[in-house]
Design an enzyme around this catalytic site. Structure first.
Site, PDB file in Angstrom:
ATOM      1  N   ALA A 176       0.852  -1.183   0.000  1.00  0.00           N
ATOM      2  CA  ALA A 176       0.000   0.000   0.000  1.00  0.00           C
ATOM      3  C   ALA A 176       0.890   1.236   0.000  1.00  0.00           C
ATOM      4  O   ALA A 176       2.071   1.170   0.359  1.00  0.00           O
ATOM      5  CB  ALA A 176      -0.908  -0.012   1.214  1.00  0.00           C
ATOM      6  N   GLY A 231       0.743  -5.092   1.092  1.00  0.00           N
ATOM      7  CA  GLY A 231      -0.519  -5.189   0.361  1.00  0.00           C
ATOM      8  C   GLY A 231      -0.354  -5.828  -1.009  1.00  0.00           C
ATOM      9  O   GLY A 231      -1.305  -6.403  -1.551  1.00  0.00           O
ATOM     10  N   GLU A 245      -0.482  -9.422  -0.311  1.00  0.00           N
ATOM     11  CA  GLU A 245      -1.875  -9.720   0.077  1.00  0.00           C
ATOM     12  C   GLU A 245      -2.798  -9.722  -1.142  1.00  0.00           C
ATOM     13  O   GLU A 245      -3.702 -10.555  -1.246  1.00  0.00           O
ATOM     14  CB  GLU A 245      -2.340  -8.693   1.117  1.00  0.00           C
ATOM     15  CG  GLU A 245      -1.597  -8.865   2.438  1.00  0.00           C
ATOM     16  CD  GLU A 245      -1.797  -7.701   3.403  1.00  0.00           C
ATOM     17  OE1 GLU A 245      -1.679  -6.537   2.970  1.00  0.00           O
ATOM     18  OE2 GLU A 245      -2.077  -7.959   4.584  1.00  0.00           O
ATOM     19  N   GLU A 285       5.396  -5.062   6.966  1.00  0.00           N
ATOM     20  CA  GLU A 285       4.713  -3.999   7.717  1.00  0.00           C
ATOM     21  C   GLU A 285       5.290  -3.793   9.106  1.00  0.00           C
ATOM     22  O   GLU A 285       5.292  -2.678   9.634  1.00  0.00           O
ATOM     23  CB  GLU A 285       3.207  -4.309   7.840  1.00  0.00           C
ATOM     24  CG  GLU A 285       2.433  -4.217   6.532  1.00  0.00           C
ATOM     25  CD  GLU A 285       2.408  -5.510   5.726  1.00  0.00           C
ATOM     26  OE1 GLU A 285       3.259  -6.389   5.953  1.00  0.00           O
ATOM     27  OE2 GLU A 285       1.524  -5.627   4.859  1.00  0.00           O
TER      28      GLU A 285
HETATM   29  N1  DAK Z   1       4.579   3.113  -0.972  1.00  0.00           N
HETATM   30  C1  DAK Z   1       4.962   4.276  -1.560  1.00  0.00           C
HETATM   31  N2  DAK Z   1       6.071   4.385  -2.324  1.00  0.00           N
HETATM   32  C2  DAK Z   1       6.832   3.288  -2.488  1.00  0.00           C
HETATM   33  C3  DAK Z   1       6.479   2.044  -1.901  1.00  0.00           C
HETATM   34  C4  DAK Z   1       5.289   1.980  -1.124  1.00  0.00           C
HETATM   35  N3  DAK Z   1       4.857   0.838  -0.563  1.00  0.00           N
HETATM   36  N4  DAK Z   1       7.441   1.151  -2.261  1.00  0.00           N
HETATM   37  C5  DAK Z   1       8.314   1.809  -3.035  1.00  0.00           C
HETATM   38  N5  DAK Z   1       7.963   3.098  -3.183  1.00  0.00           N
HETATM   39  C6  DAK Z   1       8.647   4.147  -3.954  1.00  0.00           C
HETATM   40  C7  DAK Z   1       9.912   4.603  -3.257  1.00  0.00           C
HETATM   41  O1  DAK Z   1       9.612   5.563  -2.275  1.00  0.00           O
HETATM   42  C8  DAK Z   1      10.674   5.185  -4.424  1.00  0.00           C
HETATM   43  O2  DAK Z   1      10.140   6.453  -4.735  1.00  0.00           O
HETATM   44  P1  DAK Z   1      11.125   7.691  -5.119  1.00  0.00           P
HETATM   45  O3  DAK Z   1      12.049   7.824  -3.963  1.00  0.00           O
HETATM   46  O4  DAK Z   1      11.830   7.249  -6.371  1.00  0.00           O
HETATM   47  O5  DAK Z   1      10.191   8.840  -5.317  1.00  0.00           O
HETATM   48  C9  DAK Z   1      10.321   4.261  -5.581  1.00  0.00           C
HETATM   49  O6  DAK Z   1       9.099   3.619  -5.180  1.00  0.00           O
HETATM   50  C10 DAK Z   1      11.381   3.190  -5.816  1.00  0.00           C
HETATM   51  O7  DAK Z   1      11.607   2.514  -4.585  1.00  0.00           O
HETATM   52  P2  DAK Z   1      13.060   2.351  -3.952  1.00  0.00           P
HETATM   53  O8  DAK Z   1      13.952   3.468  -4.361  1.00  0.00           O
HETATM   54  O9  DAK Z   1      12.864   2.118  -2.500  1.00  0.00           O
HETATM   55  O10 DAK Z   1      13.543   1.020  -4.695  1.00  0.00           O
HETATM   56  P3  DAK Z   1      14.564  -0.058  -4.179  1.00  0.00           P
HETATM   57  O11 DAK Z   1      14.809  -0.948  -5.323  1.00  0.00           O
HETATM   58  O12 DAK Z   1      15.750   0.578  -3.509  1.00  0.00           O
HETATM   59  O13 DAK Z   1      13.786  -0.877  -3.034  1.00  0.00           O
HETATM   60  C11 DAK Z   1      11.855  -2.026  -2.089  1.00  0.00           C
HETATM   61  C12 DAK Z   1      12.662  -1.642  -3.373  1.00  0.00           C
HETATM   62  C13 DAK Z   1      10.600  -2.746  -2.551  1.00  0.00           C
HETATM   63  C14 DAK Z   1      12.709  -2.975  -1.253  1.00  0.00           C
HETATM   64  C15 DAK Z   1      11.541  -0.741  -1.288  1.00  0.00           C
HETATM   65  O14 DAK Z   1      10.949   0.213  -2.174  1.00  0.00           O
HETATM   66  C16 DAK Z   1      10.586  -0.984  -0.152  1.00  0.00           C
HETATM   67  O15 DAK Z   1      10.977  -1.522   0.891  1.00  0.00           O
HETATM   68  N6  DAK Z   1       9.313  -0.557  -0.304  1.00  0.00           N
HETATM   69  C17 DAK Z   1       8.322  -0.585   0.735  1.00  0.00           C
HETATM   70  C18 DAK Z   1       7.824  -1.991   0.967  1.00  0.00           C
HETATM   71  C19 DAK Z   1       6.821  -2.043   2.126  1.00  0.00           C
HETATM   72  O16 DAK Z   1       7.149  -1.715   3.269  1.00  0.00           O
HETATM   73  N7  DAK Z   1       5.583  -2.429   1.855  1.00  0.00           N
HETATM   74  C20 DAK Z   1       4.522  -2.543   2.820  1.00  0.00           C
HETATM   75  C21 DAK Z   1       3.697  -1.248   2.847  1.00  0.00           C
HETATM   76  S1  DAK Z   1       2.372  -1.291   4.074  1.00  0.00           S
HETATM   77  C22 DAK Z   1      -5.313  -2.363   3.991  1.00  0.00           C
HETATM   78  C23 DAK Z   1      -4.859  -2.450   2.710  1.00  0.00           C
HETATM   79  C24 DAK Z   1      -3.510  -2.595   2.453  1.00  0.00           C
HETATM   80  C25 DAK Z   1      -2.598  -2.607   3.498  1.00  0.00           C
HETATM   81  C26 DAK Z   1      -3.071  -2.545   4.773  1.00  0.00           C
HETATM   82  C27 DAK Z   1      -4.438  -2.395   5.038  1.00  0.00           C
HETATM   83  N8  DAK Z   1      -6.712  -2.187   4.248  1.00  0.00           N
HETATM   84  C28 DAK Z   1      -7.635  -2.013   3.150  1.00  0.00           C
HETATM   85  C29 DAK Z   1      -7.212  -2.285   5.606  1.00  0.00           C
HETATM   86  C30 DAK Z   1      -1.182  -2.736   3.165  1.00  0.00           C
HETATM   87  C31 DAK Z   1      -0.182  -2.117   3.839  1.00  0.00           C
HETATM   88  C32 DAK Z   1       1.156  -2.133   3.247  1.00  0.00           C
HETATM   89  O17 DAK Z   1       1.379  -2.691   2.202  1.00  0.00           O
END
Ligand code: DAK
Length: 259
Positions: free
Chosen positions: A65, A110, A113, A133
């Site tokens: 997300a 997400g 998921e 998360e």
């Molecule tokens: N959100 C926003 N931006 C993201 C992102 C995300 N989840 N993942 C990556 N990006 C963006 C980065 O900020 C970066 O943007 P700029 O800096 O270029 O503007 C761009 O994508 C490229 O990412 P990286 O520079 O970080 O790329 P790397 O290759 O170095 O790293 C990575 C890739 C996948 C390891 C890293 O980007 C990363 O760790 N991303 C976050 C992964 C994460 O923590 N995901 C979980 C998010 S929480 C619900 C529905 C859904 C959810 C919950 C409830 N309901 C309906 C109740 C879900 C929650 C989640 O998913």
């Protein structure tokens, strides 16, 4: 005009949906999920489509997300909006046709998921799955603690959810999360071929089979067996069952008409 967040293509009876926010690794915003819900419903209601493939790009299926959107939300924001019942759950609530997740690159949070909401996952050999998360100070909220545990068992689900580590395609396949791994080269074409195989079958019978497999996760064994038996009986009310069995006996290809 702004870019379309979800692209739709129809290819030989298969609806191919591509998440399209590559600059942020297909981070799932409410807008993306609304667009995805609408696109899914359009394919569900299109008689020319017998199966759906959901994919991203080579680097990311979806990295979760949208963290930038979520970061400042208050408890009341998420509680009152029920963040966000409807559009995030169209796949679960309204799609009876089979959906294959074609995952290359990251499927995190997400994104993992969403892949698990699909009926099965085919992974490219570069796929990486995880529920990170916990590293953001929160927990999975779209089924990660529930579907992942059912898919890979408690111990491995705990490992992933509590550490936030990623697993590669091989580990995900041997754990039971992923149905098959295919090479990254020509990945989507190959997944679409799998989906076309399903789309060439009887769509109503495919939908019945999907419903029965899903029932296995919600019922006791005895209830599930009874349910399966009754649905099996119901297939004998279809013309496609007659066609399928006659075609076998006559040693020819079945021509299913979805009736
Ligand atoms: N959100 C926003 N931006 C993201 C992102 C995300 N989840 N993942 C990556 N990006 C963006 C980065 O900020 C970066 O943007 P700029 O800096 O270029 O503007 C761009 O994508 C490229 O990412 P990286 O520079 O970080 O790329 P790397 O290759 O170095 O790293 C990575 C890739 C996948 C390891 C890293 O980007 C990363 O760790 N991303 C976050 C992964 C994460 O923590 N995901 C979980 C998010 S929480 C619900 C529905 C859904 C959810 C919950 C409830 N309901 C309906 C109740 C879900 C929650 C989640 O998913």
């Amino acid at each position: 005009m702004s870019e379309q967040l979800v692209l739709t293509k129809i290819d030989g009876g298969v609806g191919v949906l591509t998440l399209n926010r590559p600059a942020v690794l297909n981070a799932l915003s409410n807008e993306v999920m609304e667009a995805l819900g609408e696109a899914l419903l359009a394919l569900e209601n299109n008689d020319a489509v017998g199966a759906i493939v959901l994919t991203g790009n080579e680097k990311a299926f979806a990295a979760g997300a949208d963290i930038s959107a979520m970061k400042d939300w208050s408890y009341m924001d998420v509680y009152k909006s029920n963040y966000i019942g409807g559009p995030w759950e169209t796949m679960k609530n309204a799609i009876r046709k089979p959906v294959i997740a074609a995952v290359s690159g990251y499927a995190l949070g997400g994104g993992c998921e969403l892949a698990m909401m699909c009926d099965f996952i085919i992974a490219a050999d570069n796929a990486k799955f995880g529920q990170p998360e916990i590293k953001l100070g929160t927990i999975p909220g779209l089924g990660g603690t529930q579907r992942l545990t059912r898919a890979i068992g408690k111990s491995k689900a705990m490992d992933l959810v509590l550490t936030g580590r990623m697993m590669d395609a091989k580990e995900a396949e041997s754990a039971g999360l992923v149905a098959r791994i295919l090479p990254l080269e020509n990945f989507l074409e190959e997944v679409v071929k799998v989906a076309q195989g399903i789309a060439g079958l009887s769509t109503p019978v495919v939908m019945m089979a999907k419903q029965c497999v899903n029932a296995a996760l919600e019922t006791t064994l005895e209830q599930g067996l009874q349910y399966e038996r009754r649905v099996f009986h119901a297939t004998f009310a279809t013309q496609d069952q007659k066609e399928g069995m006659n075609a076998f006996v006559e040693k020819r290809q079945a021509n299913f008409r979805n009736m």
